[in-house]
Design a protein around this motif. Structure first.
Motif, PDB file in Angstrom:
ATOM      1  N   SER A  47      19.004  31.468  67.538  1.00 50.09           N
ATOM      2  CA  SER A  47      20.118  31.874  68.399  1.00 50.09           C
ATOM      3  C   SER A  47      19.613  32.557  69.665  1.00 50.09           C
ATOM      4  O   SER A  47      18.412  32.723  69.874  1.00 50.09           O
ATOM      5  N   GLY A  48      20.567  32.966  70.507  1.00 49.91           N
ATOM      6  CA  GLY A  48      20.219  33.608  71.766  1.00 49.91           C
ATOM      7  C   GLY A  48      19.650  32.639  72.777  1.00 49.91           C
ATOM      8  O   GLY A  48      18.983  33.034  73.732  1.00 49.91           O
ATOM      9  N   LEU A  49      19.946  31.356  72.595  1.00 47.17           N
ATOM     10  CA  LEU A  49      19.475  30.278  73.466  1.00 47.17           C
ATOM     11  C   LEU A  49      20.667  29.801  74.294  1.00 47.17           C
ATOM     12  O   LEU A  49      21.500  29.032  73.800  1.00 47.17           O
ATOM     13  N   ARG A  50      20.752  30.248  75.538  1.00 48.34           N
ATOM     14  CA  ARG A  50      21.975  30.036  76.324  1.00 48.34           C
ATOM     15  C   ARG A  50      22.422  28.577  76.338  1.00 48.34           C
ATOM     16  O   ARG A  50      23.590  28.267  76.095  1.00 48.34           O
ATOM     17  N   ASN A  51      21.499  27.686  76.643  1.00 46.47           N
ATOM     18  CA  ASN A  51      21.847  26.264  76.606  1.00 46.47           C
ATOM     19  C   ASN A  51      20.594  25.466  76.291  1.00 46.47           C
ATOM     20  O   ASN A  51      19.895  25.000  77.190  1.00 46.47           O
ATOM     21  N   ALA A  52      20.300  25.351  75.004  1.00 46.57           N
ATOM     22  CA  ALA A  52      19.162  24.564  74.542  1.00 46.57           C
ATOM     23  C   ALA A  52      19.599  23.103  74.454  1.00 46.57           C
ATOM     24  O   ALA A  52      20.504  22.778  73.690  1.00 46.57           O
ATOM     25  N   VAL A  53      18.960  22.257  75.236  1.00 49.27           N
ATOM     26  CA  VAL A  53      19.385  20.850  75.272  1.00 49.27           C
ATOM     27  C   VAL A  53      18.321  19.985  74.596  1.00 49.27           C
ATOM     28  O   VAL A  53      18.353  19.790  73.391  1.00 49.27           O
ATOM     29  N   GLY A  54      17.331  19.486  75.331  1.00 47.04           N
ATOM     30  CA  GLY A  54      16.330  18.637  74.716  1.00 47.04           C
ATOM     31  C   GLY A  54      15.507  19.359  73.667  1.00 47.04           C
ATOM     32  O   GLY A  54      15.199  20.547  73.797  1.00 47.04           O
ATOM     33  N   THR A  55      15.123  18.639  72.611  1.00 46.66           N
ATOM     34  CA  THR A  55      14.247  19.171  71.558  1.00 46.66           C
ATOM     35  C   THR A  55      13.170  18.139  71.253  1.00 46.66           C
ATOM     36  O   THR A  55      13.372  16.938  71.430  1.00 46.66           O
ATOM     37  N   THR A  63      30.120  30.212  78.183  1.00 49.00           N
ATOM     38  CA  THR A  63      30.158  30.836  79.506  1.00 49.00           C
ATOM     39  C   THR A  63      28.746  31.213  79.960  1.00 49.00           C
ATOM     40  O   THR A  63      27.762  30.978  79.253  1.00 49.00           O
ATOM     41  N   ASN A  64      28.676  31.841  81.122  1.00 51.26           N
ATOM     42  CA  ASN A  64      27.392  32.225  81.688  1.00 51.26           C
ATOM     43  C   ASN A  64      26.729  33.352  80.889  1.00 51.26           C
ATOM     44  O   ASN A  64      25.600  33.220  80.436  1.00 51.26           O
ATOM     45  N   ILE A  65      27.435  34.458  80.713  1.00 52.37           N
ATOM     46  CA  ILE A  65      26.867  35.627  80.025  1.00 52.37           C
ATOM     47  C   ILE A  65      27.872  36.258  79.062  1.00 52.37           C
ATOM     48  O   ILE A  65      28.022  37.479  79.011  1.00 52.37           O
ATOM     49  N   GLY A  66      28.550  35.430  78.290  1.00 55.52           N
ATOM     50  CA  GLY A  66      29.549  35.965  77.357  1.00 55.52           C
ATOM     51  C   GLY A  66      30.757  36.518  78.081  1.00 55.52           C
ATOM     52  O   GLY A  66      31.358  37.508  77.627  1.00 55.52           O
ATOM     53  N   ASP A  67      31.151  35.872  79.173  1.00 53.10           N
ATOM     54  CA  ASP A  67      32.210  36.397  80.036  1.00 53.10           C
ATOM     55  C   ASP A  67      33.569  36.522  79.350  1.00 53.10           C
ATOM     56  O   ASP A  67      34.409  37.310  79.790  1.00 53.10           O
ATOM     57  N   GLU A  68      33.788  35.742  78.299  1.00 59.10           N
ATOM     58  CA  GLU A  68      35.070  35.797  77.591  1.00 59.10           C
ATOM     59  C   GLU A  68      34.944  36.523  76.264  1.00 59.10           C
ATOM     60  O   GLU A  68      35.802  36.384  75.381  1.00 59.10           O
ATOM     61  N   ALA A  77      34.252  34.479  71.380  1.00 59.56           N
ATOM     62  CA  ALA A  77      34.391  33.108  71.882  1.00 59.56           C
ATOM     63  C   ALA A  77      33.075  32.343  71.813  1.00 59.56           C
ATOM     64  O   ALA A  77      33.065  31.109  71.885  1.00 59.56           O
ATOM     65  N   GLU A  78      31.967  33.070  71.660  1.00 58.47           N
ATOM     66  CA  GLU A  78      30.642  32.442  71.624  1.00 58.47           C
ATOM     67  C   GLU A  78      30.110  32.262  70.202  1.00 58.47           C
ATOM     68  O   GLU A  78      28.966  31.834  70.033  1.00 58.47           O
ATOM     69  N   GLN A  79      30.916  32.564  69.204  1.00 51.26           N
ATOM     70  CA  GLN A  79      30.466  32.405  67.829  1.00 51.26           C
ATOM     71  C   GLN A  79      30.089  30.940  67.552  1.00 51.26           C
ATOM     72  O   GLN A  79      30.847  30.022  67.870  1.00 51.26           O
ATOM     73  N   GLY A  80      28.899  30.742  66.977  1.00 48.11           N
ATOM     74  CA  GLY A  80      28.445  29.385  66.691  1.00 48.11           C
ATOM     75  C   GLY A  80      27.859  28.671  67.876  1.00 48.11           C
ATOM     76  O   GLY A  80      27.531  27.478  67.791  1.00 48.11           O
ATOM     77  N   ARG A  81      27.701  29.393  68.992  1.00 52.84           N
ATOM     78  CA  ARG A  81      27.215  28.761  70.225  1.00 52.84           C
ATOM     79  C   ARG A  81      25.922  29.448  70.668  1.00 52.84           C
ATOM     80  O   ARG A  81      25.463  30.397  70.056  1.00 52.84           O
ATOM     81  N   THR A  88      31.472  20.698  62.547  1.00 49.43           N
ATOM     82  CA  THR A  88      32.321  20.848  63.740  1.00 49.43           C
ATOM     83  C   THR A  88      31.733  21.919  64.656  1.00 49.43           C
ATOM     84  O   THR A  88      31.211  22.934  64.209  1.00 49.43           O
ATOM     85  N   PHE A  89      31.811  21.660  65.967  1.00 52.09           N
ATOM     86  CA  PHE A  89      31.389  22.599  66.990  1.00 52.09           C
ATOM     87  C   PHE A  89      32.558  22.889  67.925  1.00 52.09           C
ATOM     88  O   PHE A  89      33.474  22.066  68.069  1.00 52.09           O
ATOM     89  N   LYS A  90      32.504  24.042  68.576  1.00 51.17           N
ATOM     90  CA  LYS A  90      33.505  24.352  69.589  1.00 51.17           C
ATOM     91  C   LYS A  90      33.180  23.551  70.852  1.00 51.17           C
ATOM     92  O   LYS A  90      32.059  23.617  71.355  1.00 51.17           O
ATOM     93  N   PRO A  91      34.143  22.800  71.387  1.00 54.02           N
ATOM     94  CA  PRO A  91      33.893  22.033  72.604  1.00 54.02           C
ATOM     95  C   PRO A  91      33.997  22.914  73.849  1.00 54.02           C
ATOM     96  O   PRO A  91      34.299  24.099  73.766  1.00 54.02           O
ATOM     97  N   GLY A  92      33.732  22.286  75.003  1.00 51.29           N
ATOM     98  CA  GLY A  92      33.876  22.997  76.273  1.00 51.29           C
ATOM     99  C   GLY A  92      32.623  23.745  76.665  1.00 51.29           C
ATOM    100  O   GLY A  92      31.654  23.825  75.911  1.00 51.29           O
ATOM    101  N   GLY A  93      32.646  24.314  77.857  1.00 55.14           N
ATOM    102  CA  GLY A  93      31.495  25.047  78.354  1.00 55.14           C
ATOM    103  C   GLY A  93      30.300  24.129  78.495  1.00 55.14           C
ATOM    104  O   GLY A  93      30.395  23.021  79.024  1.00 55.14           O
ATOM    105  N   HIS A  94      29.150  24.567  78.005  1.00 50.91           N
ATOM    106  CA  HIS A  94      27.987  23.696  77.951  1.00 50.91           C
ATOM    107  C   HIS A  94      28.233  22.699  76.823  1.00 50.91           C
ATOM    108  O   HIS A  94      28.103  23.033  75.648  1.00 50.91           O
ATOM    109  N   TRP A  95      28.574  21.481  77.170  1.00 47.89           N
ATOM    110  CA  TRP A  95      29.187  20.558  76.220  1.00 47.89           C
ATOM    111  C   TRP A  95      28.214  19.626  75.505  1.00 47.89           C
ATOM    112  O   TRP A  95      28.581  18.962  74.536  1.00 47.89           O
ATOM    113  N   THR A  96      26.967  19.535  75.945  1.00 50.48           N
ATOM    114  CA  THR A  96      26.049  18.572  75.354  1.00 50.48           C
ATOM    115  C   THR A  96      25.621  18.995  73.947  1.00 50.48           C
ATOM    116  O   THR A  96      25.476  20.177  73.660  1.00 50.48           O
ATOM    117  N   ARG A  97      25.394  18.003  73.078  1.00 48.22           N
ATOM    118  CA  ARG A  97      24.978  18.257  71.701  1.00 48.22           C
ATOM    119  C   ARG A  97      23.814  17.317  71.367  1.00 48.22           C
ATOM    120  O   ARG A  97      24.002  16.209  70.853  1.00 48.22           O
TER     121      ARG A  97
END
Length: 429
Positions: free
Chosen positions: A249-257, A218-223, A227-231, A190-199
């Motif tokens: 980790s530390g990959l803001r939005n890693a999409v294609g691999t 979020t953009n820079i951990g704004d919440e 809230a960013e655990q596991g993301r 299971t993943f947390k939905p929302g934000g950058h939503w692609t998997r």
């Protein structure tokens, strides 16, 4: 266009004009990019073209020696592509869905995204397309799987079909040649939905593991970082034990691999943070090291500190510098390895679908590019494979590139276009 969209366009247009005057003229690209000093945007630059689509007979511009045709049409926001061993092509159709806006800025952003067709009601399905006569155009369409939650990544391993939904990885039984999945899926992670939503999903070369990209909320951990655990990471799922862990980790939005075959290393494309300028920081292509930390949200491009964020000195010290910059805010999403001989004029390397910017005064991305590789590393500047997705005045987009993969014939690329609602096929002319 509603009132909010009109107001956003007026205010945003004025801001864009002012910021364009001092914008950098050189794109931050390559192994040693020139990254301008950060300029904090109190109110972020918001510029997106109106989605128009392709008129009859109008197609993307190809590099010399190539041609392009529509492999599949009349889709509903196609995002990702998976080619099955029998040549069938699966296309995930999904879209970001609106949440309740948190204020005026949120309302403005949502109005702009709707105009750009980047927000709406998601189809939440995977369709199967079959080119039975081999002419490069699919003549059969089947609903392969529906009623998912923003499906994106797909993978087939030993009779099991895996789907990367925004809230987790689901497994289904699969029979070779099937045009529809039956039976209930089984949730493995299971993943947390929302934000950058692609998997996104990719299978390891030995077929024992699956890797999944999970973007930040979020953009820079704004919440807050809780809230960013596991993301903002890439997960690894062991298919035998069905246990999952964070691989990097530390990959803001890693999409294609993609896997680089000579070294066996995993590579990814990452969308970096917003609000610091047109080219600051650049999106990037990088190797992914087991246990590696890549800076988000504390720093970028190695150890350049983002002082908008409460700091963690130990993590900054551990941050890995990416391998190759792709320019600021290009929204590089799609990624696949292109073997030597796939396209004439293009050697071995990575093909990257750049969805295109919104947080900059002059638009960037909106093209399918190729980064050449030598000895397992990027070895030169990027070249366009497909371009022409934007009007010259940047007011409208005809299409926006997303997922890309090598076709079943090994002599073509397939690329999803989520504004044109088309999957394009690129081959030698």
């Amino acid at each position: 266009m509603d009132f909010m969209a009109r107001a956003t366009a007026l205010v945003g247009g004025t801001m864009v004009m002012m910021r364009r005057m001092s914008a950098p003229r050189q794109q931050a690209v390559g192994q040693s990019p020139q990254i301008p000093q950060a300029k904090k945007q109190g109110l972020m630059t918001l510029k997106m073209p109106t989605a128009q689509g392709w008129a009859k007979g109008h197609v993307p511009t190809t590099a010399p020696g190539l041609k392009v045709n529509a492999f599949a049409s009349d889709l509903q926001h196609p995002r990702w592509i998976e080619v099955l061993p029998n040549g069938d092509v699966l296309i995930a159709e999904a879209l970001q869905e609106a949440t309740k806006p948190k204020g005026l800025v949120d309302r403005a952003a949502q109005a702009t995204m709707r105009r750009a067709r980047a927000l709406g009601i998601s189809a939440n399905r995977i369709t199967l397309w079959r080119d039975a006569d081999g002419d490069g155009v699919a003549e059969e369409r089947h609903v392969f799987l529906e009623n998912q939650r923003q499906p994106f990544g797909m993978a087939l391993v030993n009779g099991t079909f895996y789907v990367g939904n925004t809230d987790g990885i689901v497994a289904f039984d699969y029979t070779e040649g099937a045009t529809k999945l039956t039976g209930p899926g089984r949730t493995l992670v299971t993943f947390k939905p929302g934000g950058h939503w692609t998997r996104s999903l990719i299978v390891s070369p030995d077929r024992t593991k699956i890797y999944a990209g999970v973007g930040s909320l979020t953009n820079i951990g704004d919440e807050g970082m809780e809230a960013e655990q596991g993301r903002a990471c890439i997960w690894e799922l062991d298919l035998k034990t069905e246990k999952a862990r964070i691989f990097a980790s530390g990959l803001r939005n890693a999409v294609g691999t993609a896997w680089e075959p000579s070294t066996g290393e995993l590579w990814t494309v990452v969308n970096e943070r917003d609000g610091l300028g047109d080219e600051t920081p650049p999106d990037y292509l990088t190797r992914v090291q087991d246990g590696g930390f890549y800076g988000w949200p504390y720093c970028y491009w190695g150890k350049i500190v983002d002082d908008r964020v409460p700091q963690d000195a130990a993590l900054v010290a551990a941050a890995i510098t990416p391998d190759y910059a792709l320019g600021g805010h290009t929204a590089s999403l799609g990624l696949c390895w292109v073997p030597e001989g796939t396209l004439p004029g293009f050697g071995a390397g990575m093909a990257i679908g750049q969805h295109g910017s919104w947080n900059r005064s002059t638009l960037s991305g909106y093209r399918l590019i190729h980064v050449p590789f030598k000895d397992g590393k990027p070895s030169g500047p990027p070249r366009d494979i497909l371009s022409g997705f934007l009007s010259e005045d940047e007011r409208v987009s005809y299409g926006r590139p997303v997922g890309v993969t090598v076709g079943a014939d090994g002599k073509s690329l397939l690329m999803a276009d989520d504004v044109g609602d088309i999957v394009w096929r690129v081959t030698g002319a």
